[in-house]
Design an enzyme around this catalytic site. Structure first.
Site, PDB file in Angstrom:
ATOM      1  N   SER A  23       0.915  -1.244  -0.027  1.00 40.53           N
ATOM      2  CA  SER A  23       0.033  -0.066  -0.026  1.00 40.53           C
ATOM      3  C   SER A  23       0.983   1.354  -0.010  1.00 40.53           C
ATOM      4  O   SER A  23       1.955   1.363   0.602  1.00 40.53           O
ATOM      5  CB  SER A  23      -1.086   0.063   1.259  1.00 40.53           C
ATOM      6  OG  SER A  23      -1.489   1.427   1.386  1.00 40.53           O
ATOM      7  N   LYS A  74     -13.688  -3.222   3.173  1.00 40.82           N
ATOM      8  CA  LYS A  74     -14.415  -1.807   3.383  1.00 40.82           C
ATOM      9  C   LYS A  74     -16.116  -1.812   3.680  1.00 40.82           C
ATOM     10  O   LYS A  74     -16.502  -1.041   3.856  1.00 40.82           O
ATOM     11  CB  LYS A  74     -14.309  -1.309   1.819  1.00 40.82           C
ATOM     12  CG  LYS A  74     -12.964  -0.547   1.473  1.00 40.82           C
ATOM     13  CD  LYS A  74     -13.045   0.127   0.086  1.00 40.82           C
ATOM     14  CE  LYS A  74     -11.807   0.763  -0.271  1.00 40.82           C
ATOM     15  NZ  LYS A  74     -11.607   1.768  -1.484  1.00 40.82           N
ATOM     16  N   ALA A 135     -18.886  -2.143 -12.267  1.00 42.76           N
ATOM     17  CA  ALA A 135     -20.081  -2.046 -11.202  1.00 42.76           C
ATOM     18  C   ALA A 135     -19.532  -2.667 -10.047  1.00 42.76           C
ATOM     19  O   ALA A 135     -20.363  -3.071  -9.207  1.00 42.76           O
ATOM     20  CB  ALA A 135     -21.073  -2.841 -11.820  1.00 42.76           C
ATOM     21  N   GLY A 136     -18.310  -2.720  -9.705  1.00 42.92           N
ATOM     22  CA  GLY A 136     -17.568  -3.144  -8.399  1.00 42.92           C
ATOM     23  C   GLY A 136     -17.725  -2.144  -7.229  1.00 42.92           C
ATOM     24  O   GLY A 136     -18.296  -1.139  -7.381  1.00 42.92           O
ATOM     25  N   ALA A 138     -15.258   0.266  -6.383  1.00 38.74           N
ATOM     26  CA  ALA A 138     -14.908   1.590  -6.757  1.00 38.74           C
ATOM     27  C   ALA A 138     -15.995   2.418  -7.656  1.00 38.74           C
ATOM     28  O   ALA A 138     -16.406   3.355  -7.613  1.00 38.74           O
ATOM     29  CB  ALA A 138     -13.609   1.558  -7.648  1.00 38.74           C
ATOM     30  N   THR A 160     -20.755  -7.979 -16.353  1.00 42.45           N
ATOM     31  CA  THR A 160     -21.883  -8.830 -15.886  1.00 42.45           C
ATOM     32  C   THR A 160     -23.182  -7.902 -15.525  1.00 42.45           C
ATOM     33  O   THR A 160     -23.132  -7.017 -14.679  1.00 42.45           O
ATOM     34  CB  THR A 160     -21.519  -9.426 -14.216  1.00 42.45           C
ATOM     35  OG1 THR A 160     -20.390 -10.196 -14.406  1.00 42.45           O
ATOM     36  CG2 THR A 160     -22.600 -10.548 -13.745  1.00 42.45           C
ATOM     37  N   GLU A 162     -25.979  -8.022 -14.510  1.00 35.50           N
ATOM     38  CA  GLU A 162     -27.180  -7.821 -13.516  1.00 35.50           C
ATOM     39  C   GLU A 162     -26.510  -6.997 -12.242  1.00 35.50           C
ATOM     40  O   GLU A 162     -27.152  -6.317 -11.686  1.00 35.50           O
ATOM     41  CB  GLU A 162     -27.362  -9.016 -12.912  1.00 35.50           C
ATOM     42  CG  GLU A 162     -26.405  -9.886 -12.453  1.00 35.50           C
ATOM     43  CD  GLU A 162     -26.503 -11.386 -12.150  1.00 35.50           C
ATOM     44  OE1 GLU A 162     -26.652 -12.026 -13.264  1.00 35.50           O
ATOM     45  OE2 GLU A 162     -26.607 -11.835 -11.217  1.00 35.50           O
ATOM     46  N   LYS A 163     -25.069  -6.794 -12.389  1.00 34.44           N
ATOM     47  CA  LYS A 163     -24.495  -5.968 -11.256  1.00 34.44           C
ATOM     48  C   LYS A 163     -24.717  -4.637 -11.871  1.00 34.44           C
ATOM     49  O   LYS A 163     -24.785  -3.542 -10.940  1.00 34.44           O
ATOM     50  CB  LYS A 163     -23.181  -6.267 -11.221  1.00 34.44           C
ATOM     51  CG  LYS A 163     -22.907  -7.518 -10.201  1.00 34.44           C
ATOM     52  CD  LYS A 163     -21.571  -8.110 -10.355  1.00 34.44           C
ATOM     53  CE  LYS A 163     -20.587  -7.145  -9.268  1.00 34.44           C
ATOM     54  NZ  LYS A 163     -19.222  -7.757  -9.411  1.00 34.44           N
ATOM     55  N   THR A 200     -12.900  -0.713 -13.705  1.00 31.36           N
ATOM     56  CA  THR A 200     -12.513  -2.096 -13.773  1.00 31.36           C
ATOM     57  C   THR A 200     -10.904  -2.340 -13.491  1.00 31.36           C
ATOM     58  O   THR A 200     -10.388  -1.447 -13.407  1.00 31.36           O
ATOM     59  CB  THR A 200     -13.070  -2.806 -14.993  1.00 31.36           C
ATOM     60  OG1 THR A 200     -12.005  -2.653 -16.147  1.00 31.36           O
ATOM     61  CG2 THR A 200     -14.190  -2.152 -15.793  1.00 31.36           C
TER      62      THR A 200
HETATM   63  P1  NAP Z   1     -14.015  -5.050  -7.820  1.00 31.34           P
HETATM   64  O1  NAP Z   1     -15.161  -4.554  -6.648  1.00 31.34           O
HETATM   65  O2  NAP Z   1     -13.616  -6.219  -7.646  1.00 31.34           O
HETATM   66  O3  NAP Z   1     -14.758  -4.641  -9.400  1.00 31.34           O
HETATM   67  C1  NAP Z   1     -14.000  -4.873 -10.364  1.00 31.34           C
HETATM   68  C2  NAP Z   1     -14.687  -4.615 -11.689  1.00 31.34           C
HETATM   69  O4  NAP Z   1     -13.896  -4.913 -12.793  1.00 31.34           O
HETATM   70  C3  NAP Z   1     -16.115  -5.215 -11.821  1.00 31.34           C
HETATM   71  O5  NAP Z   1     -17.026  -4.331 -12.458  1.00 31.34           O
HETATM   72  C4  NAP Z   1     -15.584  -6.429 -12.825  1.00 31.34           C
HETATM   73  O6  NAP Z   1     -16.796  -6.849 -13.785  1.00 31.34           O
HETATM   74  C5  NAP Z   1     -14.711  -5.834 -13.656  1.00 31.34           C
HETATM   75  N1  NAP Z   1     -13.676  -6.502 -14.436  1.00 31.34           N
HETATM   76  C6  NAP Z   1     -12.952  -7.643 -13.975  1.00 31.34           C
HETATM   77  N2  NAP Z   1     -12.538  -8.282 -14.955  1.00 31.34           N
HETATM   78  C7  NAP Z   1     -12.985  -7.633 -16.059  1.00 31.34           C
HETATM   79  C8  NAP Z   1     -12.936  -8.204 -17.363  1.00 31.34           C
HETATM   80  N3  NAP Z   1     -12.036  -9.160 -17.758  1.00 31.34           N
HETATM   81  N4  NAP Z   1     -13.577  -7.702 -18.491  1.00 31.34           N
HETATM   82  C9  NAP Z   1     -14.582  -6.753 -17.872  1.00 31.34           C
HETATM   83  N5  NAP Z   1     -14.719  -6.092 -16.563  1.00 31.34           N
HETATM   84  C10 NAP Z   1     -14.012  -6.863 -15.615  1.00 31.34           C
HETATM   85  O7  NAP Z   1     -12.890  -3.997  -7.639  1.00 31.34           O
HETATM   86  P2  NAP Z   1     -12.768  -2.816  -7.124  1.00 31.34           P
HETATM   87  O8  NAP Z   1     -12.661  -2.651  -5.690  1.00 31.34           O
HETATM   88  O9  NAP Z   1     -14.132  -1.943  -7.574  1.00 31.34           O
HETATM   89  O10 NAP Z   1     -11.435  -2.010  -7.917  1.00 31.34           O
HETATM   90  C11 NAP Z   1     -11.438  -2.023  -9.178  1.00 31.34           C
HETATM   91  C12 NAP Z   1     -10.051  -1.128  -9.532  1.00 31.34           C
HETATM   92  O11 NAP Z   1     -10.048   0.125  -9.095  1.00 31.34           O
HETATM   93  C13 NAP Z   1      -8.852  -1.739  -9.095  1.00 31.34           C
HETATM   94  O12 NAP Z   1      -8.149  -1.672 -10.376  1.00 31.34           O
HETATM   95  C14 NAP Z   1      -8.383  -0.932  -7.841  1.00 31.34           C
HETATM   96  O13 NAP Z   1      -6.791  -1.003  -7.904  1.00 31.34           O
HETATM   97  C15 NAP Z   1      -8.938   0.325  -8.546  1.00 31.34           C
HETATM   98  N6  NAP Z   1      -9.059   1.434  -7.454  1.00 31.34           N
HETATM   99  C16 NAP Z   1      -8.552   2.691  -7.233  1.00 31.34           C
HETATM  100  C17 NAP Z   1      -8.601   3.586  -6.441  1.00 31.34           C
HETATM  101  C18 NAP Z   1      -7.876   4.766  -6.569  1.00 31.34           C
HETATM  102  O14 NAP Z   1      -7.824   5.579  -5.523  1.00 31.34           O
HETATM  103  N7  NAP Z   1      -7.410   5.274  -7.676  1.00 31.34           N
HETATM  104  C19 NAP Z   1      -9.620   3.364  -5.407  1.00 31.34           C
HETATM  105  C20 NAP Z   1     -10.293   2.063  -5.464  1.00 31.34           C
HETATM  106  C21 NAP Z   1      -9.896   1.042  -6.248  1.00 31.34           C
HETATM  107  P3  NAP Z   1     -17.729  -7.952 -13.378  1.00 31.34           P
HETATM  108  O15 NAP Z   1     -18.764  -7.369 -12.417  1.00 31.34           O
HETATM  109  O16 NAP Z   1     -18.423  -8.501 -14.501  1.00 31.34           O
HETATM  110  O17 NAP Z   1     -17.145  -9.139 -12.570  1.00 31.34           O
END
Ligand code: NAP
Length: 293
Positions: A23, A74, A135-136, A138, A160, A162-163, A200
């Site tokens: 981190s 979180k 739709a995760g 972040a 996905t 539905e999300k 994503t």
């Molecule tokens: P998460 O809840 O796991 O969500 C991941 C997202 O990525 C989902 O929408 C997922 O879609 C999509 N995804 C994953 N693999 C994919 C693929 N091959 N094709 C299309 N979509 C795909 O993760 P998160 O916590 O939101 O974090 C996401 C990113 O944001 C990470 O890279 C993280 O490091 C970054 N982040 C940055 C900050 C910052 O301050 N800059 C803060 C938070 C997070 P599905 O729903 O279909 O699985």
């Protein structure tokens, strides 16, 4: 000033997550504290799933003044708090805890960090069409930002479906803005997609040449792209967008400003923004040099 162990009054803060070894928050927070003259020590705490409440209760007993919370805690951390800020409640997750007499209060500063990416460039979200990839976790912050800032329309695109539909329903519950969902295949049909936010995990890690938007022509009408990834510094999606004329911003600005917002909450202060922008530049240099090693 920076940490002054001889004072006997050093305030302790930390980040809870798993993993936390890599981190950037300890560097970020200790540097911010030094810049703004606070006698603070900020350390990482690796906490296992299921142990978050125990850790937070222990933090309270030890008088730890505040925490950041990162993946995967979180949401779990919310059950350990005495109160949650309404915006964090809407987002459905918390990344900042502040110690009060009754326990820790939870906030979400990711939304503040993301908002700053637009403010710093004098770009207003109000009335604009915002396209959100993902739709995760972040994406929830980004979607609520569109609501808070009264976007003209929010279009959520996710692998996905539905999300995406669920997130759209959640935004509609709280904000009177138009919200739709779309697929990556039909993304070029979106009219006037002025703002694009990429949340994503595509484009990082083992998928460094990946992009969720295969048809880069989509970016012809996009004014600004914020890709919240910051490793690599420039994702393929950002390169494609820039080649089609969009302003591109990576996730480091969001990371910096979410951290600054946590710091402001902990110390009940408003940071001087000029000083903050200069500090961000210095930390950017530091981070990029580290990446090149
Ligand atoms: P998460 O809840 O796991 O969500 C991941 C997202 O990525 C989902 O929408 C997922 O879609 C999509 N995804 C994953 N693999 C994919 C693929 N091959 N094709 C299309 N979509 C795909 O993760 P998160 O916590 O939101 O974090 C996401 C990113 O944001 C990470 O890279 C993280 O490091 C970054 N982040 C940055 C900050 C910052 O301050 N800059 C803060 C938070 C997070 P599905 O729903 O279909 O699985």
């Amino acid at each position: 000033m920076c940490v002054d162990f001889a004072s006997g009054k050093t305030s302790v803060f930390g980040i809870i997550g798993n993993p936390v070894e890599k981190s950037f928050s300890p560097v970020l927070q200790n540097t911010i504290a030094k810049e703004f003259g606070k006698d603070v020590a900020y350390v990482p705490f690796k906490v296992e799933k299921g142990q978050v409440k125990t850790a937070v209760d222990g933090g309270r007993a030890l008088g730890i003044k505040g925490f950041n919370v990162t993946v995967p805690h979180k949401i779990e951390v919310m059950e350990a708090l005495c109160a949650i800020d309404p915006v964090a409640e809407r987002i459905g997750s918390v990344n900042t805890l502040k110690l009060t007499e009754n326990g820790y209060v939870g906030y979400n500063t990711d939304i503040i960090g993301l908002k700053k990416c637009f403010e710093e460039r004098n770009i207003s979200i109000e009335g604009k069409t915002v396209v959100l990839a993902g739709a995760g976790g972040a994406a929830n912050s980004a979607a609520m930002l569109a609501g808070e800032e009264r976007a003209g329309k929010l279009i959520i695109v996710n692998r996905t479906e539905e999300k995406a539909v669920k997130l759209a329903e959640r935004v509609r519950k709280y904000y009177p803005i138009e919200v739709e969902t779309a697929s990556y295949d039909s993304i070029t049909d979106i009219e006037n997609p002025e703002i694009f936010v990429q949340t994503t995990s595509v484009g990082m890690g083992n998928d460094i040449e990946g992009t969720p938007v295969k048809n880069a022509g989509f970016f012809d009408n996009v004014r600004i792209v914020v890709d919240i990834i910051y490793t690599p510094w420039e994702t393929r999606l950002m390169r494609d967008a820039a080649a089609h004329g969009a302003i591109t911003v990576n996730g480091f600005d969001m990371l910096f400003y979410q951290g600054l917002a946590s710091f402001e909450i902990w110390h009940d202060m408003k940071a001087d923004m000029k000083k903050a922008a200069e500090l961000k530049e210095r930390l950017t240099e530091f981070y990029r040099r580290g990446q090149q090693k």
